[in-house]
Scaffold this active site. Structure first.
Site, PDB file in Angstrom:
ATOM      1  N   ASP A 128      10.622  -2.444  10.875  1.00  0.00           N
ATOM      2  CA  ASP A 128      11.127  -1.626   9.784  1.00  0.00           C
ATOM      3  C   ASP A 128      11.556  -2.555   8.654  1.00  0.00           C
ATOM      4  O   ASP A 128      11.901  -3.722   8.899  1.00  0.00           O
ATOM      5  CB  ASP A 128      12.320  -0.781  10.257  1.00  0.00           C
ATOM      6  N   TYR A 136       1.993  10.647  -4.313  1.00  0.00           N
ATOM      7  CA  TYR A 136       2.128  10.896  -2.876  1.00  0.00           C
ATOM      8  C   TYR A 136       0.868  11.540  -2.314  1.00  0.00           C
ATOM      9  O   TYR A 136       0.336  11.113  -1.283  1.00  0.00           O
ATOM     10  CB  TYR A 136       3.336  11.794  -2.627  1.00  0.00           C
ATOM     11  N   ASP A 186       8.382  -5.859   5.565  1.00  0.00           N
ATOM     12  CA  ASP A 186       8.029  -5.039   4.401  1.00  0.00           C
ATOM     13  C   ASP A 186       6.512  -4.876   4.406  1.00  0.00           C
ATOM     14  O   ASP A 186       5.782  -5.848   4.209  1.00  0.00           O
ATOM     15  CB  ASP A 186       8.499  -5.737   3.128  1.00  0.00           C
ATOM     16  N   LYS A 209      -1.816   9.881   0.464  1.00  0.00           N
ATOM     17  CA  LYS A 209      -2.092  10.468   1.773  1.00  0.00           C
ATOM     18  C   LYS A 209      -3.553  10.884   1.910  1.00  0.00           C
ATOM     19  O   LYS A 209      -4.145  10.754   3.001  1.00  0.00           O
ATOM     20  CB  LYS A 209      -1.154  11.653   2.015  1.00  0.00           C
TER      21      LYS A 209
END
Length: 245
Positions: free
Chosen positions: A38, A152, A60, A156
């Site tokens: 993470d 976004y 990252d 995706k």
């Protein structure tokens, strides 16, 4: 179904919270040794502490160096990588029509959601042995669209195409690559009142509620398991019927 993951090494990015954390927990419950990665090492460490023999890493996914080091660490520690769940992602706290979308915001969202998954697969796939499985986490916005969320939605949609391409490229090596498309899930992102109105989003699903991270993780773990040995290049909505409308 054969869901036994004993002896498998699994890497989960975005594993410090939400869907990633749920995937890490479910993979561990089925016997895998899990690397929880993470951007927040503290978050990764907290999740790893819940699991047996889990390794937390700070990484990252927008940094090629961080991603390479992450996979190098997995191989140095365990000597293998069998499962990768690429769950790291960001949303769009402020919506804007395409003609007014901030360039920096476009690049920020694409750099995590699409570039980040590309960088992860670029590092993961070459070291996976036969029988390996990659599960990418996209969104229902990879199948449909919503006004004001161009970066976004584009990220995706791109992730679905990238997943299918990689599935074709690595099928001969018996490495499977699939993608899940969650609906609106009850994660920390949805607890920000500036992002969504929870009741409205819940009502948008025919099942009448938000999904849970555990429900998404159940599908991700199935795709990573021997039970899905003949499944690759597929998109699995986990969306309470959202995309059926």
């Amino acid at each position: 179904m054969d869901l036994n993951l004993a002896g498998k090494i699994a890497l989960v990015t975005g594993g410090g919270s939400g869907i990633g954390a749920a995937c890490a927990r479910e993979l561990a419950a089925l016997g895998a040794r899990v690397v929880v990665a993470d951007i927040s090492l503290d978050s990764a460490t907290a999740v790893a502490a819940e699991l047996e023999e889990a390794l937390p890493l700070g990484a990252d996914v927008t940094s090629p160096g961080d991603v390479a080091a992450m996979v190098d660490t997995v191989m140095a520690e365990f000597g293998q990588l069998d499962i990768a769940v690429n769950s790291a992602g960001v949303g769009m706290p402020v919506k804007a029509p395409t003609g007014r979308t901030d360039v920096a915001e476009w690049r920020r969202v694409l750099s995590v959601n699409l570039d980040g998954t590309f960088l992860c697969m670029r590092a993961e796939l070459p070291v996976m042995a036969a029988g390996g499985a990659v599960v990418n986490v996209a969104s229902v916005m990879g199948l449909v669209a919503t006004a004001g969320a161009g970066p976004y939605v584009a990220s995706k949609h791109g992730l679905l195409g990238l997943t299918k391409t990689a599935a074709l490229e690595y099928a001969a090596k018996d490495i499977r690559v699939n993608v899940i498309a969650p609906g609106f899930i009850d994660t920390p992102l949805l607890r920000d009142p500036d992002v969504v109105t929870r009741d409205r989003l819940a009502a948008a699903h025919p099942l009448g509620r938000l999904g849970t991270a555990a429900e998404v993780a159940a599908v991700a773990v199935f795709l990573a398991s021997p039970a899905a040995a003949f499944v690759t290049g597929a998109v699995f909505p986990v969306d309470g019927g959202y995309t059926a409308q």
